[in-house]
Design a protein around this motif. Structure first.
Motif, PDB file in Angstrom:
ATOM      1  N   ASN A 152      15.460  12.753 -18.211  1.00 49.92           N
ATOM      2  CA  ASN A 152      16.359  12.182 -18.960  1.00 49.92           C
ATOM      3  C   ASN A 152      15.359  11.369 -20.009  1.00 49.92           C
ATOM      4  O   ASN A 152      15.671   9.908 -20.526  1.00 49.92           O
ATOM      5  N   PHE A 153      14.542  12.083 -20.191  1.00 45.99           N
ATOM      6  CA  PHE A 153      13.137  11.740 -21.380  1.00 45.99           C
ATOM      7  C   PHE A 153      14.335  11.350 -22.797  1.00 45.99           C
ATOM      8  O   PHE A 153      14.593  12.316 -23.372  1.00 45.99           O
ATOM      9  N   VAL A 154      14.074   9.717 -23.468  1.00 41.81           N
ATOM     10  CA  VAL A 154      14.483   9.947 -24.541  1.00 41.81           C
ATOM     11  C   VAL A 154      13.013   9.707 -25.463  1.00 41.81           C
ATOM     12  O   VAL A 154      12.610   8.720 -25.508  1.00 41.81           O
ATOM     13  N   GLU A 155      13.352  10.455 -26.453  1.00 40.11           N
ATOM     14  CA  GLU A 155      12.482  10.671 -27.575  1.00 40.11           C
ATOM     15  C   GLU A 155      12.283   9.269 -28.811  1.00 40.11           C
ATOM     16  O   GLU A 155      13.875   9.240 -29.423  1.00 40.11           O
ATOM     17  N   GLY A 194       9.150  -5.441 -25.228  1.00 43.72           N
ATOM     18  CA  GLY A 194       9.929  -5.131 -23.120  1.00 43.72           C
ATOM     19  C   GLY A 194       8.462  -4.652 -22.326  1.00 43.72           C
ATOM     20  O   GLY A 194       9.140  -3.931 -21.260  1.00 43.72           O
ATOM     21  N   VAL A 195       7.622  -4.364 -22.316  1.00 40.88           N
ATOM     22  CA  VAL A 195       6.283  -4.807 -21.624  1.00 40.88           C
ATOM     23  C   VAL A 195       6.835  -5.099 -20.584  1.00 40.88           C
ATOM     24  O   VAL A 195       6.592  -6.642 -21.041  1.00 40.88           O
ATOM     25  N   LEU A 274      -7.993  -0.845 -22.250  1.00 43.78           N
ATOM     26  CA  LEU A 274      -6.211  -1.472 -22.122  1.00 43.78           C
ATOM     27  C   LEU A 274      -5.976  -0.452 -21.014  1.00 43.78           C
ATOM     28  O   LEU A 274      -6.172   0.903 -20.727  1.00 43.78           O
ATOM     29  N   ILE A 275      -4.935  -1.308 -20.161  1.00 45.92           N
ATOM     30  CA  ILE A 275      -3.873  -0.668 -19.119  1.00 45.92           C
ATOM     31  C   ILE A 275      -2.852  -1.133 -19.758  1.00 45.92           C
ATOM     32  O   ILE A 275      -2.346  -2.371 -19.480  1.00 45.92           O
ATOM     33  N   ILE A 276      -1.489  -0.465 -19.799  1.00 42.22           N
ATOM     34  CA  ILE A 276      -0.276  -0.753 -20.717  1.00 42.22           C
ATOM     35  C   ILE A 276       0.587  -0.316 -19.688  1.00 42.22           C
ATOM     36  O   ILE A 276       0.253   1.340 -19.544  1.00 42.22           O
ATOM     37  N   GLU A 277       1.670  -0.773 -19.678  1.00 40.87           N
ATOM     38  CA  GLU A 277       3.051   0.166 -19.137  1.00 40.87           C
ATOM     39  C   GLU A 277       3.434   1.388 -19.948  1.00 40.87           C
ATOM     40  O   GLU A 277       4.030   0.339 -21.242  1.00 40.87           O
ATOM     41  N   PHE A 278       3.499   2.315 -19.539  1.00 36.31           N
ATOM     42  CA  PHE A 278       4.082   3.510 -20.255  1.00 36.31           C
ATOM     43  C   PHE A 278       5.777   3.147 -20.884  1.00 36.31           C
ATOM     44  O   PHE A 278       6.124   3.258 -20.266  1.00 36.31           O
ATOM     45  N   LYS A 279       5.352   3.604 -21.815  1.00 30.75           N
ATOM     46  CA  LYS A 279       6.928   4.042 -22.559  1.00 30.75           C
ATOM     47  C   LYS A 279       6.968   5.232 -23.700  1.00 30.75           C
ATOM     48  O   LYS A 279       6.097   5.359 -24.083  1.00 30.75           O
ATOM     49  N   PRO A 280       8.156   5.410 -23.429  1.00 31.21           N
ATOM     50  CA  PRO A 280       8.433   6.880 -24.596  1.00 31.21           C
ATOM     51  C   PRO A 280       7.923   6.374 -25.203  1.00 31.21           C
ATOM     52  O   PRO A 280       7.480   7.730 -26.257  1.00 31.21           O
ATOM     53  N   VAL A 281       7.512   5.825 -26.715  1.00 32.55           N
ATOM     54  CA  VAL A 281       6.935   5.844 -27.951  1.00 32.55           C
ATOM     55  C   VAL A 281       5.146   5.915 -28.396  1.00 32.55           C
ATOM     56  O   VAL A 281       5.919   6.218 -29.032  1.00 32.55           O
TER      57      VAL A 281
END
Length: 485
Positions: A152-155, A194-195, A274-281
């Motif tokens: 269900n990945f949305v590019e 949104g992170v 840097l450590i950051i929540e993964f987002k599709p972008v």
């Protein structure tokens, strides 16, 4: 459970699909997944001359050498594509005793179950690898093959990615950081995007890392900003130090999530992480690399701002010491060669002692700046000899107006004055007298205008009020009068 996914670069289409599958499995299985895009294993011959410091990215892999990870998945085929087999094997062994699974066959190591379907093969491989790693960490063996029918990945569109990067860059790069907190600003921007979880961490000092002489990961690192569960954590003194082997666990206390990590470096030196929540972008080509570059740039600007402030403070201290130390600068003297009064050094030397001796409770300090705004034009039109006569005339006026005060020519066209008094209204008397003398000066010659702009400020006694602060405020007031502010 914490699983690490060590990959080469996010710009590789196969790697993107592996990440998509791995993220889907992490969500389904409710575990923490950490993506480490450390690029490649480099040798002297494999370094790209156009990007000579790409090898620095591989230092990121060293953060997988911690027991905070329950298992590691390593894409050794791509990471080690330019390295000999012995170097690849040595790389895989350094993660012991953490269980390691490779995405492709590598003699002496366990590789994940092969994908049985041709449908979305690389995504299936990423999904299968995480499922295998979870089972292997618990049971020390591989499970039956498990596949995912749909992903269900949305590019994210390139335009949206560029817009998000532009917003972050604009917010971070178009401000001064002497008073504004750079890393706190990044956390705020990330939250707006949104992170919910991210952190920037820097070493106490930069650490040299080269291909020939690889770095040793420091034992501690300082957290400069932290966003946890959507809340920006207030850090005491903007700095909290933790062990570098505790970074992973510090981001896993809030439940399962997917993170991506990147190292911050400049030239041959590692600066931090840097450590950051993964987002599709972040799977948009070059997005994550550009984000790291922006943070690196801001880090350097913030550092240089602090260094500039520190250097200025040291410079002022040196100036004060030099102004007082006659034994060092006797040969220079304190007299202005043109007016016969005090020069810059003489003024500051006497002003500091005068202030120290006379500025007491109940007294006021009157500080003045006087600027010969027309001196430059006089020199240009009538020569420096005429300009010298104009300076001498102004000096004579100041002797009359500020009789008994300390004054001197501190620049070619600027004079400074300080007077300590207990008389109320003396500052206003100086202003009125200067206005009168300025009018007389204007009427003395028809060839040119010799006009003065001046600022006269009064300061009540305060124990920690310095001459530098009084001169600064007086100068700023003069700049406002001149229209520079």
């Amino acid at each position: 459970m914490n699983i690490g996914l060590l990959i080469s670069e996010l710009e590789d289409i196969d790697v993107k699909n592996i990440c998509i599958g791995a993220c889907q499995a992490a969500k389904n299985k409710e575990i923490n997944l950490f993506i480490l895009p450390g690029r490649y294993l480099y040798t002297d011959k494999s370094v790209n001359e156009d990007r000579p410091y790409d090898y620095q990215n591989s230092a990121l892999f060293d953060y997988a050498m911690t027991t905070d990870f329950d298992a590691l998945i390593i894409d050794i085929e791509r990471i080690g594509k330019n390295a000999p087999i012995l170097k690849k094997e040595a790389f895989l062994r350094k993660f012991e005793p953490v269980p390691v699974l490779t995405l492709t066959e590598c003699e002496g190591f366990t590789n994940v179950n092969p994908v049985q379907s041709d449908h979305d093969q690389m995504q299936q491989l990423g999904y299968e690898s995480v499922c295998d790693a979870i089972y292997f960490a618990k049971n020390k063996e591989l499970p039956p093959s498990e596949s995912q029918k749909q992903f269900n990945f949305v590019e994210c569109s390139p335009a949206a990615a560029i817009e998000e990067l532009a917003n972050i860059s604009s917010s971070l790069l178009h401000r001064k950081y002497a008073s504004e907190k750079a890393y706190q600003t990044f956390a705020e921007d990330a939250r707006k995007a949104g992170v919910k979880n991210c952190g920037i961490m820097l070493y106490d000092k930069k650490v040299r890392n080269t291909i020939k002489y690889s770095w040793e990961r420091p034992e501690v690192i300082s957290i400069k900003s932290a966003l946890i569960n959507g809340t920006i954590t207030e850090l005491k003194d903007d700095e909290v130090r933790i062990g570098t082997d505790m970074i992973i666990s510090s981001f896993t206390k809030a439940g399962h999530n997917i993170f991506i990590m990147g190292d911050i470096f400049v030239g041959e030196y590692q600066l931090g992480l840097l450590i950051i929540e993964f987002k599709p972008v972040m799977l948009t080509d070059n997005f994550f690399e550009c984000l790291l570059s922006v943070i690196t740039g801001v880090s350097r600007v913030s550092y240089l701002e602090k260094e500039l402030k520190r250097t200025n403070e040291e410079l002022y201290e040196v100036q004060e010491e030099l102004a007082r130390d006659d034994s060092v600068l006797d040969h220079i003297g304190d007299q202005d060669y043109l007016t016969g009064g005090l020069n810059r050094r003489g003024f500051f030397a006497k002003a500091y002692d005068y202030l120290k001796e006379q500025f007491k409770p109940g007294s006021s300090a009157i500080v003045a700046y006087i600027h010969m705004e027309s001196l430059k034009k006089i020199n240009e039109m009538y020569g420096h000899e005429e300009g010298d006569r104009a300076v001498k005339r102004v000096a004579k006026i100041l002797e009359e107006v500020f009789e008994g005060s300390i004054y001197g020519r501190i620049r070619g066209d600027e004079f400074a004055v300080i007077d300590i008094t207990e008389d109320e209204g003396k500052g206003e008397t100086f202003r009125q007298e200067m206005s009168t003398q300025n009018a007389i000066l204007l009427s003395e010659t028809s060839r040119y205008i010799n006009h003065l702009q001046y600022s006269i400020c009064e300061f009540g006694h305060e124990e920690n009020l310095s001459l530098r602060e009084m001169l600064k405020e007086t100068d700023e007031n003069l700049q406002r009068i001149k229209g520079n502010y």
